[in-house]
Design an enzyme around this catalytic site. Sequence first.
Site, short mmCIF file in Angstrom:
data_model
loop_
_atom_site.label_atom_id
_atom_site.label_comp_id
_atom_site.label_asym_id
_atom_site.label_seq_id
_atom_site.Cartn_x
_atom_site.Cartn_y
_atom_site.Cartn_z
N TYR A 87 0.92 -1.35 -0.04
CA TYR A 87 0.02 0.10 0.02
C TYR A 87 1.04 1.08 0.10
CZ TYR A 87 -3.62 3.42 1.07
OH TYR A 87 -4.62 4.49 0.78
N ASP A 99 -17.95 3.93 -7.03
CA ASP A 99 -16.61 4.31 -6.32
C ASP A 99 -16.58 5.84 -6.53
OD1 ASP A 99 -14.47 4.94 -5.04
OD2 ASP A 99 -12.96 3.32 -5.95
N HIS A 125 -15.68 2.23 -2.95
CA HIS A 125 -14.50 2.25 -2.77
C HIS A 125 -14.07 0.84 -2.50
CE1 HIS A 125 -10.49 3.55 -3.37
NE2 HIS A 125 -9.95 3.56 -2.16
N SER A 165 -6.35 1.29 -4.50
CA SER A 165 -6.34 2.66 -4.18
C SER A 165 -5.04 3.11 -4.19
CB SER A 165 -7.09 2.89 -2.74
OG SER A 165 -7.26 4.17 -2.54
#
Length: 694
Positions: free
Chosen positions: A470, A634, A666, A551
């Site tokens: 991430y 989203d 999302h 993301s």
Amino acid sequence: MQQFAEEKPGLPTSGEAGSPAPDDPYRWLEDIDSERALAWVAERNAESESELEARPGYGALRERLTAILDSKEKIPYAGVHGGLCYNFWRDAGHVRGIWRRTTLDQYRRPEPAWETMLDLDELARGEGENWVWAGVVWLEPHGDRVLVSLSRGGGDAHELREFDLVSRSFVEGGFFLPEAKSDVAWIDRDTLFVATDFGPGSLSESGYPRIVKEWRRGTPLAGAPTVYEALPGDLAASGYKDSTPGHEREFIQRQLDFTTTELFLRRGGRLLPVPKPPDANAFTVRDQLVIELRSDWQPGARLYPQGALLATGFDDFMHGGLDLQMLYTPTPDTSLDGVAVTRSALLLTILDKVKNRVVELRHVDGAWQRREVAAPGMGALGVASLDPDESDEFFLTVTDFLHPTTLYLMRVGMDEREPLKAMPAFFDAHPYTVGQHAARSQDGTMVPYFVVMNRATVADGRNPTLLYGYGGFEVSLKPFYSGMTGAAWLDAGGIYVLANTRGGGEFGPRWHQAALKQHRQRAFDDFLAVAEDLVARGLTSPPHLGIMGGSNGGLLVGAAFTQRPELFGAVVCQVPLLDMRRYHALLAGHSWMSEYGDPDDPAEWAWLARYSPYHQVSAQRRYPRVLFTSSTRDDRVHPGHARKMAARMREQGHDLLYWENTEGGHAGAADNAQTARMLALTYTFLLEELSKRP
């Protein structure tokens, strides 16, 4: 990460700042619900589904994942309010879910007697809406009302309705807010702080409410007096109340960006600034103000280090006092992971080399007493108080990669743990082992990562390996138990790797700030270093190494595969940011400029352009096969990022798949069935691509 948009100039096709900016040929894919865009999505979905759903094992995997998600043996996590345990639950019989409650004594039992408060399936059928649960706002302390948040399709925008806990029904003529990204808090039973979409000009450039009003029951919202108004360029504004009996205080918060805030005490109709550092988080605990530092701070003669936790008397501090006590001091290997409040203590969750421990602090005779809480130290720990005003009991959640998550009940001052609930073993963990290693990044920084694999694994470079990351917004990736990962990947012979790159919060604010703006490449270098270390150890090789992230993690894997395509055999890029020239003009993108930078500033675009995946992808390079996944609904990260990247790569002749769920926000999915399908498609793709022999 979150949303909104305004039109900005077109984007350059090369990665150089100052280059011409012709119209983006795929800008039309940003029109989320246009007939042309949805037709393109439908065509891509059909291609992906026809290929992946035909693969041997897809159907069985989807069924197994659905059974895991729908299992009635999962832990029914609860929040305690007014002495009752409240839980939101989904399974095969409750697709959208039920909100329910029980007593703590019942909750201790293997099969509690639950009282249903709200049935979302029934509500959705009756109203003809695709409602997705978005939580509640509680009237504290021990109030009889809540505000229920309902989202259409799973987006961040939600509708708010007042709900009576006694009659278990919506309040006729009660508080109601239409769909918006509202921020609401109770002041008392008949009064709210409301920040919502009040009409033109009331939202920030990031699309969040910037005006806070005080709304009294029975009066029109339009006539509610304004308490505070932030600037259009700020992220948002909100109000809240500390309802601790005897220490009631009202606060207004101005959110300048993700880490910078101004806090005001509302007293006697005035807003009094709380003199905390701008990038520090601060909150009251009875007579104390607790301050969490993101930067070094020297308010007087003493310097307090970045990442420290401080406490001081609130009233004294508001009058200029600087009697600050250090509750936690970071070290190179540790960081503060969380703070929970009970009636008489603070419970600090500490990350120590990316594994948790818990420290108990009690304020006695003006001093803070410290005690290490005896808790398993093998993975991640989560602490949640039952009632911060009246109880010293708390829930402790214990989890790691191989041991099913267990929920305990504990009490301040004691180490005894009462087991309450345990997740079943969704896969046989006995063949597997967990290791923690470190890779040397390009600038010499050692980057930790976890490896989960079969004990019998041979380091022959041929093992299908999935590397996940991430690396942003100070989010820490910690050990976790996942039946889906075990069933879909480990049991299929795969190795699972979790990378703790800079940009995250694993080692506190310094780890996050090391990869901000012009230093973002460090997060990508860290991820690439872990990939190279896996290859060097012989655990895998590029044809068998896959990467996945969503993301900001989608940006991470997008940058990784466009910079080093030869290093990977497959990529799963989920709800990603990819167009860094227009990210700030799409949905919530403007709110992330403190993380990435401003593409409209030529100097900042110069370093954004160097890694923006949408601009770096080239017809002259060969890339691993990519599966892009997104969601039409989203409203945080615009699906146009994934759509346009897929379209551009297709035009350049690259082989890829694209799949977009029409619901889910999302998270990418709105219910268990959708989640199971999305994960089955994902892991089928990875297994197919990474199991091929060179």
